[in-house]
Design a protein around this motif. Structure first.
Motif, PDB file in Angstrom:
ATOM      1  N   SER A 199       0.862  -1.180   0.000  1.00  0.00           N
ATOM      2  CA  SER A 199       0.000   0.000   0.000  1.00  0.00           C
ATOM      3  C   SER A 199       0.896   1.227   0.000  1.00  0.00           C
ATOM      4  N   ASP A 200       0.282   2.387   0.058  1.00  0.00           N
ATOM      5  CA  ASP A 200       1.077   3.608   0.146  1.00  0.00           C
ATOM      6  C   ASP A 200       1.742   3.748   1.509  1.00  0.00           C
ATOM      7  N   GLY A 201       1.353   2.908   2.475  1.00  0.00           N
ATOM      8  CA  GLY A 201       2.071   2.870   3.738  1.00  0.00           C
ATOM      9  C   GLY A 201       3.509   2.432   3.565  1.00  0.00           C
ATOM     10  N   ASN A 202       3.781   1.590   2.565  1.00  0.00           N
ATOM     11  CA  ASN A 202       5.160   1.227   2.260  1.00  0.00           C
ATOM     12  C   ASN A 202       5.979   2.463   1.906  1.00  0.00           C
ATOM     13  N   LEU A 203       5.353   3.398   1.206  1.00  0.00           N
ATOM     14  CA  LEU A 203       6.070   4.585   0.748  1.00  0.00           C
ATOM     15  C   LEU A 203       6.403   5.518   1.903  1.00  0.00           C
ATOM     16  N   THR A 204       5.471   5.714   2.832  1.00  0.00           N
ATOM     17  CA  THR A 204       5.766   6.605   3.961  1.00  0.00           C
ATOM     18  C   THR A 204       6.756   5.948   4.918  1.00  0.00           C
ATOM     19  N   ALA A 205       6.591   4.656   5.162  1.00  0.00           N
ATOM     20  CA  ALA A 205       7.556   3.963   6.018  1.00  0.00           C
ATOM     21  C   ALA A 205       8.944   3.987   5.389  1.00  0.00           C
ATOM     22  N   GLY A 206       8.996   3.936   4.064  1.00  0.00           N
ATOM     23  CA  GLY A 206      10.267   3.911   3.362  1.00  0.00           C
ATOM     24  C   GLY A 206      11.074   5.180   3.505  1.00  0.00           C
ATOM     25  N   ILE A 207      10.429   6.295   3.857  1.00  0.00           N
ATOM     26  CA  ILE A 207      11.177   7.539   4.085  1.00  0.00           C
ATOM     27  C   ILE A 207      11.271   7.851   5.579  1.00  0.00           C
ATOM     28  N   GLY A 208      11.031   6.840   6.407  1.00  0.00           N
ATOM     29  CA  GLY A 208      11.260   6.987   7.839  1.00  0.00           C
ATOM     30  C   GLY A 208      10.119   7.568   8.641  1.00  0.00           C
ATOM     31  N   VAL A 209       8.919   7.632   8.069  1.00  0.00           N
ATOM     32  CA  VAL A 209       7.762   8.157   8.792  1.00  0.00           C
ATOM     33  C   VAL A 209       7.039   7.006   9.491  1.00  0.00           C
ATOM     34  N   ARG A 210       6.760   7.157  10.776  1.00  0.00           N
ATOM     35  CA  ARG A 210       5.975   6.146  11.482  1.00  0.00           C
ATOM     36  C   ARG A 210       4.640   5.973  10.775  1.00  0.00           C
ATOM     37  N   THR A 211       4.247   4.728  10.558  1.00  0.00           N
ATOM     38  CA  THR A 211       3.090   4.469   9.707  1.00  0.00           C
ATOM     39  C   THR A 211       2.218   3.371  10.307  1.00  0.00           C
ATOM     40  N   LEU A 212       0.919   3.643  10.373  1.00  0.00           N
ATOM     41  CA  LEU A 212      -0.056   2.649  10.812  1.00  0.00           C
ATOM     42  C   LEU A 212      -1.081   2.483   9.703  1.00  0.00           C
ATOM     43  N   ASP A 213      -1.331   1.238   9.317  1.00  0.00           N
ATOM     44  CA  ASP A 213      -2.159   0.936   8.147  1.00  0.00           C
ATOM     45  C   ASP A 213      -3.363   0.097   8.574  1.00  0.00           C
ATOM     46  N   GLY A 214      -4.291  -0.074   7.646  1.00  0.00           N
ATOM     47  CA  GLY A 214      -5.466  -0.905   7.914  1.00  0.00           C
ATOM     48  C   GLY A 214      -6.503  -0.222   8.787  1.00  0.00           C
ATOM     49  N   LEU A 215      -6.548   1.110   8.743  1.00  0.00           N
ATOM     50  CA  LEU A 215      -7.483   1.862   9.580  1.00  0.00           C
ATOM     51  C   LEU A 215      -8.836   2.082   8.906  1.00  0.00           C
ATOM     52  N   GLY A 216      -9.019   1.486   7.729  1.00  0.00           N
ATOM     53  CA  GLY A 216     -10.282   1.617   7.022  1.00  0.00           C
ATOM     54  C   GLY A 216     -11.346   0.679   7.557  1.00  0.00           C
ATOM     55  N   ALA A 217     -12.357   0.472   6.746  1.00  0.00           N
ATOM     56  CA  ALA A 217     -13.513  -0.332   7.165  1.00  0.00           C
ATOM     57  C   ALA A 217     -13.136  -1.790   7.360  1.00  0.00           C
ATOM     58  N   ILE A 218     -13.818  -2.429   8.297  1.00  0.00           N
ATOM     59  CA  ILE A 218     -13.671  -3.870   8.486  1.00  0.00           C
ATOM     60  C   ILE A 218     -14.482  -4.576   7.397  1.00  0.00           C
ATOM     61  N   GLY A 219     -13.843  -5.487   6.704  1.00  0.00           N
ATOM     62  CA  GLY A 219     -14.515  -6.186   5.615  1.00  0.00           C
ATOM     63  C   GLY A 219     -13.621  -7.243   5.024  1.00  0.00           C
ATOM     64  N   GLY A 220     -13.880  -7.579   3.769  1.00  0.00           N
ATOM     65  CA  GLY A 220     -13.081  -8.624   3.157  1.00  0.00           C
ATOM     66  C   GLY A 220     -13.348  -8.791   1.685  1.00  0.00           C
ATOM     67  N   ASN A 221     -12.643  -9.755   1.097  1.00  0.00           N
ATOM     68  CA  ASN A 221     -12.776 -10.121  -0.313  1.00  0.00           C
ATOM     69  C   ASN A 221     -12.302  -9.024  -1.254  1.00  0.00           C
ATOM     70  N   ALA A 222     -11.325  -8.232  -0.817  1.00  0.00           N
ATOM     71  CA  ALA A 222     -10.803  -7.165  -1.663  1.00  0.00           C
ATOM     72  C   ALA A 222     -10.292  -7.725  -2.984  1.00  0.00           C
ATOM     73  N   HIS A 223     -10.547  -6.985  -4.052  1.00  0.00           N
ATOM     74  CA  HIS A 223     -10.129  -7.350  -5.412  1.00  0.00           C
ATOM     75  C   HIS A 223     -10.869  -8.573  -5.941  1.00  0.00           C
TER      76      HIS A 223
END
Length: 379
Positions: free
Chosen positions: A326-350
Protein backbone atom coordinates in the motif's frame (compact mmCIF):
# COMPACT_ATOMS: atom_id res chain seq x y z
CA UNK A 1 -6.34 13.97 33.43
CA UNK A 2 -3.37 12.82 31.28
CA UNK A 3 -3.28 12.88 27.51
CA UNK A 4 -4.26 9.20 27.14
CA UNK A 5 -7.30 9.45 29.41
CA UNK A 6 -8.35 12.57 27.56
CA UNK A 7 -7.94 10.64 24.31
CA UNK A 8 -10.02 7.70 25.52
CA UNK A 9 -12.74 10.03 26.79
CA UNK A 10 -12.74 11.84 23.46
CA UNK A 11 -12.91 8.54 21.59
CA UNK A 12 -15.98 7.43 23.54
CA UNK A 13 -17.70 10.75 22.85
CA UNK A 14 -16.77 10.64 19.17
CA UNK A 15 -18.14 7.13 18.78
CA UNK A 16 -21.53 8.27 20.00
CA UNK A 17 -21.46 11.35 17.79
CA UNK A 18 -20.41 9.41 14.68
CA UNK A 19 -22.94 6.64 15.34
CA UNK A 20 -25.60 9.31 14.91
CA UNK A 21 -23.96 10.28 11.61
CA UNK A 22 -24.02 6.70 10.29
CA UNK A 23 -26.88 7.35 7.79
CA UNK A 24 -24.91 10.23 6.29
CA UNK A 25 -21.81 8.03 6.05
CA UNK A 26 -23.84 5.38 4.20
CA UNK A 27 -25.13 7.97 1.74
CA UNK A 28 -21.60 9.22 1.12
CA UNK A 29 -20.37 5.68 0.53
CA UNK A 30 -23.15 5.00 -1.99
CA UNK A 31 -22.25 8.21 -3.83
CA UNK A 32 -18.57 7.29 -4.08
CA UNK A 33 -19.25 3.79 -5.35
CA UNK A 34 -21.74 5.08 -7.91
CA UNK A 35 -18.81 6.72 -9.72
CA UNK A 36 -16.65 3.93 -11.13
CA UNK A 37 -12.92 4.68 -11.04
CA UNK A 38 -10.66 2.05 -12.60
CA UNK A 39 -6.97 2.96 -12.43
CA UNK A 40 -6.64 2.77 -16.22
CA UNK A 41 -9.43 5.24 -17.08
CA UNK A 42 -8.45 8.95 -16.75
CA UNK A 43 -11.96 10.20 -17.57
CA UNK A 44 -13.54 8.01 -14.90
CA UNK A 45 -10.86 9.04 -12.41
CA UNK A 46 -11.53 12.71 -13.10
CA UNK A 47 -15.22 12.25 -12.28
CA UNK A 48 -14.35 10.27 -9.17
CA UNK A 49 -11.92 12.97 -8.02
CA UNK A 50 -14.73 15.52 -8.28
CA UNK A 51 -16.95 13.46 -5.99
CA UNK A 52 -14.15 12.83 -3.47
CA UNK A 53 -13.22 16.51 -3.49
CA UNK A 54 -16.83 17.47 -2.79
CA UNK A 55 -17.03 15.02 0.12
CA UNK A 56 -13.78 16.26 1.63
CA UNK A 57 -14.79 19.87 1.22
CA UNK A 58 -18.17 19.33 2.87
CA UNK A 59 -16.63 17.48 5.81
CA UNK A 60 -13.65 19.79 6.42
CA UNK A 61 -14.77 23.14 5.04
CA UNK A 62 -11.68 23.31 2.82
CA UNK A 63 -11.20 22.53 -0.85
CA UNK A 64 -8.29 20.35 -1.96
CA UNK A 65 -5.37 21.07 -4.21
CA UNK A 66 -5.80 19.05 -7.40
CA UNK A 67 -2.49 17.60 -8.58
CA UNK A 68 -2.71 16.04 -12.04
CA UNK A 69 0.23 13.90 -13.15
CA UNK A 70 0.05 12.02 -16.47
CA UNK A 71 -3.74 12.56 -16.56
CA UNK A 72 -4.20 11.09 -13.09
CA UNK A 73 -6.03 13.39 -10.64
CA UNK A 74 -4.61 13.28 -7.11
CA UNK A 75 -6.07 15.37 -4.29
CA UNK A 76 -4.21 17.00 -1.39
CA UNK A 77 -5.48 18.92 1.61
CA UNK A 78 -3.21 20.81 4.03
CA UNK A 79 -4.68 22.28 7.20
CA UNK A 80 -3.11 25.05 9.26
CA UNK A 81 0.04 27.01 8.54
CA UNK A 82 2.63 24.89 10.31
CA UNK A 83 4.63 21.86 9.15
CA UNK A 84 2.86 18.59 8.52
CA UNK A 85 2.27 16.76 11.78
CA UNK A 86 0.25 13.79 10.52
CA UNK A 87 -0.75 12.71 7.02
CA UNK A 88 -3.83 10.61 6.22
CA UNK A 89 -3.62 8.61 3.00
CA UNK A 90 -6.24 7.00 0.82
CA UNK A 91 -6.91 6.30 -2.85
CA UNK A 92 -9.96 6.60 -5.06
CA UNK A 93 -8.93 4.28 -7.90
CA UNK A 94 -10.13 0.67 -7.92
CA UNK A 95 -9.35 -2.55 -9.78
CA UNK A 96 -12.86 -2.76 -11.25
CA UNK A 97 -13.45 -1.84 -14.93
CA UNK A 98 -16.15 0.55 -15.97
CA UNK A 99 -19.44 -1.31 -16.40
CA UNK A 100 -19.02 -3.48 -13.31
CA UNK A 101 -21.81 -1.61 -11.51
CA UNK A 102 -24.30 -2.68 -14.15
CA UNK A 103 -24.05 -6.30 -13.03
CA UNK A 104 -22.94 -5.76 -9.43
CA UNK A 105 -24.52 -2.63 -7.95
CA UNK A 106 -23.94 -1.27 -4.47
CA UNK A 107 -26.28 -2.95 -2.04
CA UNK A 108 -26.92 -3.23 1.70
CA UNK A 109 -28.11 -6.29 3.58
CA UNK A 110 -28.32 -5.65 7.32
CA UNK A 111 -24.85 -4.64 8.51
CA UNK A 112 -23.14 -5.70 5.30
CA UNK A 113 -22.60 -3.49 2.26
CA UNK A 114 -21.14 -4.74 -0.99
CA UNK A 115 -20.09 -3.18 -4.27
CA UNK A 116 -17.02 -2.65 -6.42
CA UNK A 117 -14.34 -0.85 -4.41
CA UNK A 118 -16.32 -0.80 -1.17
CA UNK A 119 -13.52 -2.16 1.04
CA UNK A 120 -10.60 -1.17 -1.20
CA UNK A 121 -11.08 1.55 -0.40
CA UNK A 122 -14.02 3.88 -0.81
CA UNK A 123 -15.32 3.12 2.67
CA UNK A 124 -11.89 4.17 3.92
CA UNK A 125 -12.39 7.58 2.31
CA UNK A 126 -15.73 7.99 4.07
CA UNK A 127 -14.04 7.13 7.37
CA UNK A 128 -11.17 9.53 6.67
CA UNK A 129 -13.30 12.60 5.98
CA UNK A 130 -15.86 11.98 8.70
CA UNK A 131 -12.97 11.52 11.13
CA UNK A 132 -11.64 14.95 10.17
CA UNK A 133 -15.12 16.46 10.41
CA UNK A 134 -15.14 15.77 14.17
CA UNK A 135 -11.42 16.21 14.86
CA UNK A 136 -10.72 19.08 17.25
CA UNK A 137 -7.16 19.69 16.05
CA UNK A 138 -6.49 19.83 12.29
CA UNK A 139 -3.45 22.07 12.52
CA UNK A 140 -0.59 20.31 10.75
CA UNK A 141 -2.85 17.67 9.21
CA UNK A 142 -2.45 16.74 5.54
CA UNK A 143 -4.51 14.39 3.38
CA UNK A 144 -3.53 12.60 0.18
CA UNK A 145 -6.11 10.81 -1.95
CA UNK A 146 -4.33 9.46 -4.99
CA UNK A 147 -5.59 7.94 -8.23
CA UNK A 148 -3.05 5.21 -8.94
CA UNK A 149 -2.47 3.15 -5.78
CA UNK A 150 -3.80 -0.01 -7.36
CA UNK A 151 -1.05 0.08 -10.01
CA UNK A 152 1.80 0.90 -7.64
CA UNK A 153 1.38 4.71 -7.27
CA UNK A 154 3.79 5.53 -10.12
CA UNK A 155 2.58 9.12 -10.55
CA UNK A 156 1.80 9.89 -6.91
CA UNK A 157 4.88 8.57 -5.09
CA UNK A 158 6.66 11.91 -5.28
CA UNK A 159 3.55 13.72 -4.01
CA UNK A 160 3.25 11.31 -1.07
CA UNK A 161 6.92 11.66 -0.19
CA UNK A 162 6.77 15.46 -0.46
CA UNK A 163 3.70 15.65 1.77
CA UNK A 164 4.69 13.09 4.41
CA UNK A 165 8.40 13.78 4.82
CA UNK A 166 9.12 14.92 8.38
CA UNK A 167 5.64 14.12 9.71
CA UNK A 168 5.21 12.54 13.13
CA UNK A 169 2.99 9.86 11.66
CA UNK A 170 1.06 8.55 8.67
CA UNK A 171 -2.35 6.88 8.88
CA UNK A 172 -3.40 4.72 5.94
CA UNK A 173 -7.11 4.02 5.43
CA UNK A 174 -6.85 0.66 3.68
CA UNK A 175 -9.46 -1.93 4.62
CA UNK A 176 -9.13 -4.22 7.59
CA UNK A 177 -9.66 -7.97 7.89
CA UNK A 178 -11.42 -8.84 11.16
CA UNK A 179 -10.49 -5.44 12.56
CA UNK A 180 -6.73 -6.06 12.49
CA UNK A 181 -4.42 -3.11 11.95
CA UNK A 182 -1.57 -3.64 9.50
CA UNK A 183 1.82 -3.09 11.10
CA UNK A 184 4.07 -4.63 8.43
CA UNK A 185 3.83 -5.10 4.69
CA UNK A 186 6.07 -6.85 2.25
CA UNK A 187 8.04 -4.72 -0.13
CA UNK A 188 7.06 -5.22 -3.75
CA UNK A 189 9.00 -5.03 -7.00
CA UNK A 190 7.60 -5.60 -10.46
CA UNK A 191 9.58 -6.51 -13.55
CA UNK A 192 9.03 -7.27 -17.19
CA UNK A 193 11.43 -9.80 -18.72
CA UNK A 194 11.46 -9.65 -22.52
CA UNK A 195 12.99 -12.15 -24.92
CA UNK A 196 13.96 -11.38 -28.49
CA UNK A 197 14.46 -14.35 -30.79
CA UNK A 198 14.03 -14.78 -34.52
CA UNK A 199 10.91 -15.76 -36.44
CA UNK A 200 10.85 -18.63 -38.92
CA UNK A 201 8.29 -20.90 -40.57
CA UNK A 202 7.47 -23.65 -38.06
CA UNK A 203 7.02 -26.23 -40.80
CA UNK A 204 9.53 -25.38 -43.50
CA UNK A 205 12.45 -23.90 -41.58
CA UNK A 206 12.14 -24.07 -37.79
CA UNK A 207 15.92 -24.47 -37.56
CA UNK A 208 16.36 -20.95 -38.90
CA UNK A 209 14.45 -19.47 -36.00
CA UNK A 210 15.37 -18.66 -32.41
CA UNK A 211 12.36 -19.66 -30.34
CA UNK A 212 11.63 -16.85 -27.90
CA UNK A 213 8.96 -19.00 -26.24
CA UNK A 214 11.42 -21.76 -25.45
CA UNK A 215 13.90 -19.22 -24.13
CA UNK A 216 11.17 -17.71 -21.99
CA UNK A 217 10.40 -21.15 -20.53
CA UNK A 218 14.02 -21.53 -19.43
CA UNK A 219 13.95 -18.08 -17.85
CA UNK A 220 10.64 -18.64 -16.04
CA UNK A 221 12.12 -21.65 -14.27
CA UNK A 222 15.20 -19.65 -13.30
CA UNK A 223 13.08 -16.76 -12.08
CA UNK A 224 10.80 -18.93 -9.95
CA UNK A 225 13.85 -20.56 -8.35
CA UNK A 226 14.89 -17.17 -6.90
CA UNK A 227 12.13 -17.42 -4.26
CA UNK A 228 13.15 -18.17 -0.67
CA UNK A 229 10.18 -19.50 1.32
CA UNK A 230 12.28 -19.68 4.49
CA UNK A 231 12.66 -15.90 4.39
CA UNK A 232 9.15 -15.26 3.13
CA UNK A 233 10.42 -14.08 -0.25
CA UNK A 234 8.11 -14.82 -3.16
CA UNK A 235 9.17 -14.49 -6.80
CA UNK A 236 6.19 -15.14 -9.05
CA UNK A 237 6.21 -15.17 -12.86
CA UNK A 238 2.70 -14.00 -13.72
CA UNK A 239 1.19 -12.99 -17.06
CA UNK A 240 3.17 -14.03 -20.12
CA UNK A 241 2.95 -14.01 -23.91
CA UNK A 242 4.91 -15.56 -26.76
CA UNK A 243 4.56 -15.55 -30.54
CA UNK A 244 1.92 -14.33 -32.96
CA UNK A 245 0.63 -17.32 -34.96
CA UNK A 246 0.51 -21.07 -34.45
CA UNK A 247 2.78 -21.83 -37.42
CA UNK A 248 5.53 -19.30 -36.68
CA UNK A 249 8.55 -19.71 -34.43
CA UNK A 250 8.06 -16.94 -31.83
CA UNK A 251 10.34 -13.96 -32.36
CA UNK A 252 9.34 -12.29 -29.10
CA UNK A 253 8.08 -13.28 -25.66
CA UNK A 254 7.66 -11.65 -22.29
CA UNK A 255 6.73 -12.41 -18.70
CA UNK A 256 5.82 -10.18 -15.76
CA UNK A 257 7.47 -10.93 -12.43
CA UNK A 258 6.06 -10.09 -8.99
CA UNK A 259 8.63 -10.04 -6.16
CA UNK A 260 7.68 -9.62 -2.47
CA UNK A 261 9.56 -9.78 0.80
CA UNK A 262 9.53 -8.31 4.30
CA UNK A 263 13.33 -8.02 4.02
CA UNK A 264 14.66 -5.16 1.89
CA UNK A 265 17.96 -7.02 1.44
CA UNK A 266 16.03 -9.89 -0.16
CA UNK A 267 14.41 -7.51 -2.64
CA UNK A 268 17.88 -6.27 -3.54
CA UNK A 269 19.19 -9.84 -3.92
CA UNK A 270 16.41 -10.77 -6.33
CA UNK A 271 16.84 -7.51 -8.24
CA UNK A 272 20.52 -8.24 -8.82
CA UNK A 273 19.76 -11.83 -9.88
CA UNK A 274 17.09 -10.77 -12.37
CA UNK A 275 19.35 -8.19 -13.93
CA UNK A 276 22.09 -10.83 -14.26
CA UNK A 277 19.97 -13.34 -16.21
CA UNK A 278 21.66 -14.65 -19.35
CA UNK A 279 20.00 -16.34 -22.34
CA UNK A 280 20.19 -20.10 -22.79
CA UNK A 281 19.61 -20.28 -26.55
CA UNK A 282 22.35 -19.02 -28.81
CA UNK A 283 21.35 -15.75 -30.43
CA UNK A 284 18.50 -14.95 -28.03
CA UNK A 285 18.49 -11.62 -26.21
CA UNK A 286 17.06 -10.72 -22.78
CA UNK A 287 15.93 -7.35 -21.51
CA UNK A 288 14.86 -6.88 -17.88
CA UNK A 289 12.82 -3.78 -17.13
CA UNK A 290 11.95 -2.74 -13.58
CA UNK A 291 8.46 -1.42 -12.99
CA UNK A 292 6.70 0.15 -9.98
CA UNK A 293 8.23 -0.77 -6.63
CA UNK A 294 7.46 -0.24 -2.98
CA UNK A 295 9.97 -0.73 -0.16
CA UNK A 296 9.18 -3.07 2.70
CA UNK A 297 7.19 -1.61 5.59
CA UNK A 298 8.89 -3.07 8.69
CA UNK A 299 7.02 -3.65 11.92
CA UNK A 300 9.32 -1.15 13.62
CA UNK A 301 7.71 1.61 11.53
CA UNK A 302 4.30 0.94 13.10
CA UNK A 303 5.23 -0.14 16.63
CA UNK A 304 4.78 3.21 18.40
CA UNK A 305 1.59 4.17 16.59
CA UNK A 306 0.05 0.75 17.13
CA UNK A 307 0.82 1.01 20.85
CA UNK A 308 -0.79 4.46 20.85
CA UNK A 309 -3.88 3.09 19.07
CA UNK A 310 -4.16 0.33 21.67
CA UNK A 311 -3.94 2.84 24.51
CA UNK A 312 -6.56 5.09 22.94
CA UNK A 313 -8.80 2.47 21.39
CA UNK A 314 -8.49 -0.35 23.86
CA UNK A 315 -6.45 -3.55 24.12
CA UNK A 316 -8.84 -5.38 21.82
CA UNK A 317 -7.04 -3.97 18.79
CA UNK A 318 -4.79 -6.57 17.18
CA UNK A 319 -2.19 -6.38 14.45
CA UNK A 320 -1.06 -8.36 11.43
CA UNK A 321 1.70 -8.43 8.82
CA UNK A 322 0.57 -8.90 5.21
CA UNK A 323 2.03 -9.59 1.81
CA UNK A 324 0.06 -6.93 -0.04
CA UNK A 325 1.49 -3.45 -0.45
CA UNK A 326 0.00 0.00 0.00
CA UNK A 327 1.08 3.61 0.15
CA UNK A 328 2.07 2.87 3.74
CA UNK A 329 5.16 1.23 2.26
CA UNK A 330 6.07 4.59 0.75
CA UNK A 331 5.77 6.60 3.96
CA UNK A 332 7.56 3.96 6.02
CA UNK A 333 10.27 3.91 3.36
CA UNK A 334 11.18 7.54 4.09
CA UNK A 335 11.26 6.99 7.84
CA UNK A 336 7.76 8.16 8.79
CA UNK A 337 5.98 6.15 11.48
CA UNK A 338 3.09 4.47 9.71
CA UNK A 339 -0.06 2.65 10.81
CA UNK A 340 -2.16 0.94 8.15
CA UNK A 341 -5.47 -0.90 7.91
CA UNK A 342 -7.48 1.86 9.58
CA UNK A 343 -10.28 1.62 7.02
CA UNK A 344 -13.51 -0.33 7.17
CA UNK A 345 -13.67 -3.87 8.49
CA UNK A 346 -14.51 -6.19 5.62
CA UNK A 347 -13.08 -8.62 3.16
CA UNK A 348 -12.78 -10.12 -0.31
CA UNK A 349 -10.80 -7.17 -1.66
CA UNK A 350 -10.13 -7.35 -5.41
CA UNK A 351 -12.65 -10.17 -5.71
CA UNK A 352 -16.29 -10.39 -6.68
CA UNK A 353 -18.44 -9.67 -3.66
CA UNK A 354 -16.04 -7.52 -1.62
CA UNK A 355 -17.87 -6.25 1.45
CA UNK A 356 -17.71 -4.18 4.63
CA UNK A 357 -19.40 -4.07 8.01
CA UNK A 358 -21.29 -0.79 8.07
CA UNK A 359 -21.09 -0.68 11.86
CA UNK A 360 -17.32 -0.38 11.59
CA UNK A 361 -17.50 3.03 9.91
CA UNK A 362 -18.31 5.16 12.99
CA UNK A 363 -15.95 3.19 15.23
CA UNK A 364 -13.03 3.49 12.83
CA UNK A 365 -13.73 7.15 12.17
CA UNK A 366 -13.64 7.83 15.93
CA UNK A 367 -10.29 6.04 16.27
CA UNK A 368 -8.79 7.84 13.27
CA UNK A 369 -10.01 11.19 14.56
CA UNK A 370 -8.51 10.60 18.00
CA UNK A 371 -5.20 9.43 16.56
CA UNK A 372 -5.09 12.44 14.25
CA UNK A 373 -5.57 14.84 17.15
CA UNK A 374 -2.99 13.03 19.30
CA UNK A 375 -0.05 12.18 17.02
CA UNK A 376 2.73 14.70 17.41
CA UNK A 377 0.98 16.35 20.37
CA UNK A 378 2.83 15.10 23.47
CA UNK A 379 1.98 11.48 22.77
Amino acid sequence: MDRYREGMTALSSLRAHLAAAAPRMLDDLAELIAVESPSSDPDALARSADVVAALGTRCTGQSPERVVVADRPHLRWRFGSGPTRVVLIGHHDTVWPRGTLARWPFSVDGDRATGPGVVDMKAGLVILFHALAVCDDLDGVAVIVNADEEIGSPTSTELIHDTARGAAGALVLEGSTQGRLKVARKGISHYSVRVTGRAAHAGNAPHLGINAGVELSHQILRIAALADPQRGTTVSPTDSTAGTTSNTIPAAARVSVDVRSFDQAELERVDAALRALEPVLEGARLDVEAGPARPAMPESAAAELFALAQRLGGPGLVSEAVGGGSDGNLTAGIGVRTLDGLGAIGGNAHAEGEWIELSSLPDRAALVSTLTATIGRAE
